[in-house]
Each structure stands twice: as structure tokens, then as C-alpha cells.
Design a protein around this motif. Sequence first.
Motif, PDB file in Angstrom:
ATOM      1  N   SER A   1     -19.150 -50.179  11.653  1.00  0.00           N
ATOM      2  CA  SER A   1     -18.109 -49.192  11.377  1.00  0.00           C
ATOM      3  C   SER A   1     -18.104 -48.926   9.873  1.00  0.00           C
ATOM      4  N   GLY A   2     -18.796 -47.877   9.491  1.00  0.00           N
ATOM      5  CA  GLY A   2     -19.006 -47.633   8.072  1.00  0.00           C
ATOM      6  C   GLY A   2     -18.149 -46.559   7.467  1.00  0.00           C
ATOM      7  N   ARG A   3     -17.104 -46.134   8.151  1.00  0.00           N
ATOM      8  CA  ARG A   3     -16.273 -45.056   7.625  1.00  0.00           C
ATOM      9  C   ARG A   3     -14.817 -45.494   7.544  1.00  0.00           C
ATOM     10  N   ALA A   4     -14.288 -45.532   6.352  1.00  0.00           N
ATOM     11  CA  ALA A   4     -12.870 -45.867   6.169  1.00  0.00           C
ATOM     12  C   ALA A   4     -12.040 -44.616   6.418  1.00  0.00           C
TER      13      ALA A   4
ATOM     14  N   LEU B   1     -23.611 -50.883   7.625  1.00  0.00           N
ATOM     15  CA  LEU B   1     -24.568 -49.809   7.377  1.00  0.00           C
ATOM     16  C   LEU B   1     -25.476 -49.631   8.592  1.00  0.00           C
ATOM     17  N   ASN B   2     -25.604 -48.401   9.047  1.00  0.00           N
ATOM     18  CA  ASN B   2     -26.420 -48.114  10.219  1.00  0.00           C
ATOM     19  C   ASN B   2     -27.661 -47.278   9.909  1.00  0.00           C
TER      20      ASN B   2
ATOM     21  N   ASP C   1     -21.507 -43.941  13.713  1.00  0.00           N
ATOM     22  CA  ASP C   1     -20.925 -45.269  13.568  1.00  0.00           C
ATOM     23  C   ASP C   1     -20.318 -45.726  14.885  1.00  0.00           C
ATOM     24  N   LYS C   2     -19.747 -46.899  14.852  1.00  0.00           N
ATOM     25  CA  LYS C   2     -18.959 -47.402  15.965  1.00  0.00           C
ATOM     26  C   LYS C   2     -18.007 -46.306  16.447  1.00  0.00           C
ATOM     27  N   GLY C   3     -17.873 -46.183  17.763  1.00  0.00           N
ATOM     28  CA  GLY C   3     -16.975 -45.189  18.318  1.00  0.00           C
ATOM     29  C   GLY C   3     -17.622 -43.852  18.588  1.00  0.00           C
TER      30      GLY C   3
ATOM     31  N   ASP D   1     -20.510 -58.825  16.495  1.00  0.00           N
ATOM     32  CA  ASP D   1     -19.448 -57.849  16.702  1.00  0.00           C
ATOM     33  C   ASP D   1     -19.459 -56.812  15.584  1.00  0.00           C
ATOM     34  N   ASP D   2     -19.744 -55.561  15.935  1.00  0.00           N
ATOM     35  CA  ASP D   2     -19.733 -54.458  14.961  1.00  0.00           C
ATOM     36  C   ASP D   2     -20.789 -54.629  13.870  1.00  0.00           C
ATOM     37  N   LEU D   3     -21.926 -55.215  14.210  1.00  0.00           N
ATOM     38  CA  LEU D   3     -22.975 -55.445  13.219  1.00  0.00           C
ATOM     39  C   LEU D   3     -23.669 -54.145  12.859  1.00  0.00           C
ATOM     40  N   GLY D   4     -23.802 -53.866  11.573  1.00  0.00           N
ATOM     41  CA  GLY D   4     -24.521 -52.687  11.120  1.00  0.00           C
ATOM     42  C   GLY D   4     -25.993 -52.769  11.470  1.00  0.00           C
ATOM     43  N   TYR D   5     -26.565 -51.673  11.939  1.00  0.00           N
ATOM     44  CA  TYR D   5     -27.954 -51.646  12.375  1.00  0.00           C
ATOM     45  C   TYR D   5     -28.907 -52.027  11.246  1.00  0.00           C
ATOM     46  N   ALA D   6     -28.560 -51.685  10.006  1.00  0.00           N
ATOM     47  CA  ALA D   6     -29.484 -51.854   8.883  1.00  0.00           C
ATOM     48  C   ALA D   6     -29.123 -53.019   7.979  1.00  0.00           C
ATOM     49  N   ASP D   7     -28.266 -53.929   8.419  1.00  0.00           N
ATOM     50  CA  ASP D   7     -27.783 -54.973   7.511  1.00  0.00           C
ATOM     51  C   ASP D   7     -28.573 -56.275   7.571  1.00  0.00           C
ATOM     52  N   LEU D   8     -29.420 -56.461   8.575  1.00  0.00           N
ATOM     53  CA  LEU D   8     -30.276 -57.638   8.629  1.00  0.00           C
ATOM     54  C   LEU D   8     -31.560 -57.363   7.868  1.00  0.00           C
TER      55      LEU D   8
END
Length: 479
Positions: A295-298, A307-308, A314-316, A46-53
Motif C-alpha cells: 500500500s504505497g499511497r497515503a 513499493l510495487n 497498489d493494495k485495493g 501481509d501487504d508486502l511491496g512487490y519490489a521490496d525484496l
Amino acid sequence: MSLGSHPAIALWLALVAFCSQTLSAAEDVNQTSQPGRPNILVIMADDLGYADLGVQGGCEIPTPHLDQLAASGIRCTNAYVSAPYCSPSRAGFLTGKYQTRFGHEFNPHVGEEAKLGLPLEEVTIASLLGKEGYRTALIGKWHQGFSKDHHPQSRGFDEFFGFLVGGHNYLLHKDVKPRFGSAHSHDMIYRGREVEPQEGYATDLFTNEALRWMSGPPDKPWFLYLSYNAVHTPLEIAPHLQKRIPESVKLPARRSYLSLLAGLDDSIGRIMQHLSQNGLRENTLIIFLSDNGGSGRAPILAYNSGLNHPLRGDKGQTLEGGIRVPFFVSWPRQLPAGTIYEQPIISLDILPTVCQLAAKDPAKPQPLPQGIDGVNLLPYWLAQRSGSPHESLFWRFGPQKAVRAGNWKLVDWRDFPASNSSGWELYDLSTDISEKNNLAEAHPETVARLKTSWEKWNQSNIEPLWRGSKMEDPTPMTK
């Protein structure tokens, strides 16, 4: 640093080269062996960043089990979901259709309870597999409605253990009174149709339940939709994961996010170990993906610091960062290990692919529901068919829209809050994965062609059955 020069990616490329040299015999088997009906395990983050693995270029925290899963099968590098938001994306996966065709365009949070959720006339992947004799279960997040008729066990799942809405806390306590909200619930884990008080860490509890369920009666093949809420907010750190977060990571939200990712990776390891130890691994098709980008933007859109990169957005958003996701598929001795598939695919393809495999008579599989947009990917993954599975892929999310055809991507995200876009933008994703160089002025004929194809596709969509939040849907929708 480019992805190609990243140490983790270099390691991955070395692994691919090694596998290509050592798996020629296995590839010969793949061409001649006749698979039986496999167990089917779809794992959705759920909402996994593209570049986090690690296998996707992440380096802040190890993800050895997810990396190993990717190496054990096919990694699809141009894989998409049908929406950049949780519930519509999952509705697309569950039906094999663009969810805009049946009005499930936004998260079902605001409106009449009886009407919020996956429309009741739509047939789910679980219902189809149940008709083929599979036992079915959903463990984890549902987010397709919370009325009695929208409950997972009313939509084709034999068993359900999890929560019904979009978000849920991780640190669970039996003595805490459950709290319900249409977007987020607290200590409200269901077993079947009844709330069952739980103690512990949600990711671990979902994994425990998955291990129990997969160990059930062996007389039937099974389909498990293991739908983790990790790494979605709230960003809660479980005590047993605190020491795993590198001290070099200073941002509190990022530290919490990485703890959720570490817990997810641990659970993937437990799942894989269980399948191997119980003789289930070779007869289980595993698909792993995320429901949308990180979702990398607060402070908006359930910010989780994912991180994507090198993707933009980002998400959305219908930019690549919102809709392109990690996607791995593994089935020992049937699908070649250590390979990369580069043609564009979409989560809608999962339903027709697994339904073909699940058919009691492969020569005469049961007819799929009308209007399926996904395609069976097995002939492409096995190199029995060349070319792209899709001529084009499409998106509509409120006023945002996009179409990908070959390497061209036409996108309009101008109505997204804080967007500086002024209309259709055109990108060549073969050379510009980050969507930095807008070629719309240089290729007006391509813009016109893709815009026309999107408009033609959109004619088969309907108006949303409920409205999204201002964040999702800031302006009135028009076709």
C-alpha cells in the motif's frame, strides 16, 4: 532503471545461471525420486511491496534470508492472489476457490458477528490435510471471522496462536489491557480460544511459537500456516531493529516499514536454520507469498509505503500492483533450485497442489470439495506438463474487475477513489508489465472476447454477504 538492469536482479540472474550449471545431477534425481508426504509450511506476508525484496529488485535494505529461500527453489514471476485485500485473498487461499463464489468479497469488519467471516460451509485446506493425518496449526493473523464458529480451531486447525482480526500492534506488553476492534486489535494475542498476555515483538513471538510447534511429535507430518502481520500497519519500530534502517531513508513511514521487513527477513532466517538443524528441511515444502500488494499511497488503505514497481497500482486495486505478489516454493531434491516459472498462477492453486502431496495413497487422493478453482501445479513445476495451468484468471472486487488470458490483461478499475480510468483497459503484459499503454481501442475484438469471458465467469459468483467500506465498495454491486 529497468528490473533487468537492477544490481539485485543481475545478481539473481547470475545465481540462476550458476544453479542451472551445477544442479543437473539434482535435476536427474528430481525426475526419478519418489517423494514421501512432506511437511507443508505456507508463510504469508501481509501487504508486502512487490519490489521490496532483494530478489525482486529491492535495494534499500538487505533481505538475505528471503532471497536465499527464493534461490533454493522456484520463483514464480507471474503469481497472483485472488483479491487485492487481506481477508478475501486469504479466503481464496484457504478454500482453493474464488471467494466471490461464496460471498467473501470484502473484509469482514461491519455486520452481524455470527455471519462475518469465511462461510461455515466452506472447507479449508487445514480440514482437508487433517483428514489425511496431518497435524495443523495457524500462527499469526486469521482475519476470517471472530465468532466462536469462525475461530481457526473450528475451521480445521488443531492449534492457534495469534490474533483474529485484520491488524494488530507489534510492540506487546503484558500489563496493557487488551482492546478489540473488528478491524484492529491491541495486545489481544490468543493461544487457542483464550487471550494470553504477551511481552515482546509480535513478529519474533510468532516465529518463536512456530519453532516450538514444528519441534512437536514427529509421528505425523504437519501443516503450518505461518501468517505474519508484517509488513501491515501499524508501522512500529522495535528497538532491536532501529539501527538496521539506512540513514539515507528519510520518510518516517518508509523507515518503519523497512524495520518490519528486516524483522520478517530475520524470522525467515530463523525458520530455515531450525528446519536444517533439526533434519526437517529436505522433507518440508515451503511456500512464501504475500496476501496482496503493498500500500504505497497515503493516506488510504492502511498506507505502509510499500513499493510495487514496475507494477502499476497498489493494495485495493485490480491493477497488477494490487494482485501480483512475490511467490517462492522450495522443496530440496524434489523441486529444482534456482529456477524461474513464468506461467500465470494464483494462490488458489496451493490447496490442490499440497492436497495431492498429502494424500496417503497418491494414486487415490481424497476428492476435493466441489468447485475448486485452483489446479495442482506440481506437474508444471517438474516440467511433466507444458503450457499454462490456467486458460484465464479472474478478479472481482466491488465494482473493480479484471481478467488475464495469456499475456492479455483486461481491467476496469474506474470506481476506485481518485481513479482516472473510464472503463475497460487492455494491456499486453509481455511488453507492458506496468500497464501504461492501453490497447483497448487498437484491439476491440480482444476486449470483447475477454469481457465476455469475465461475464461468463461472473455468473457463478454471488452477491457479497456483507458490504465493504466506501474505500472498497464505493458503488452498489451489480453482476
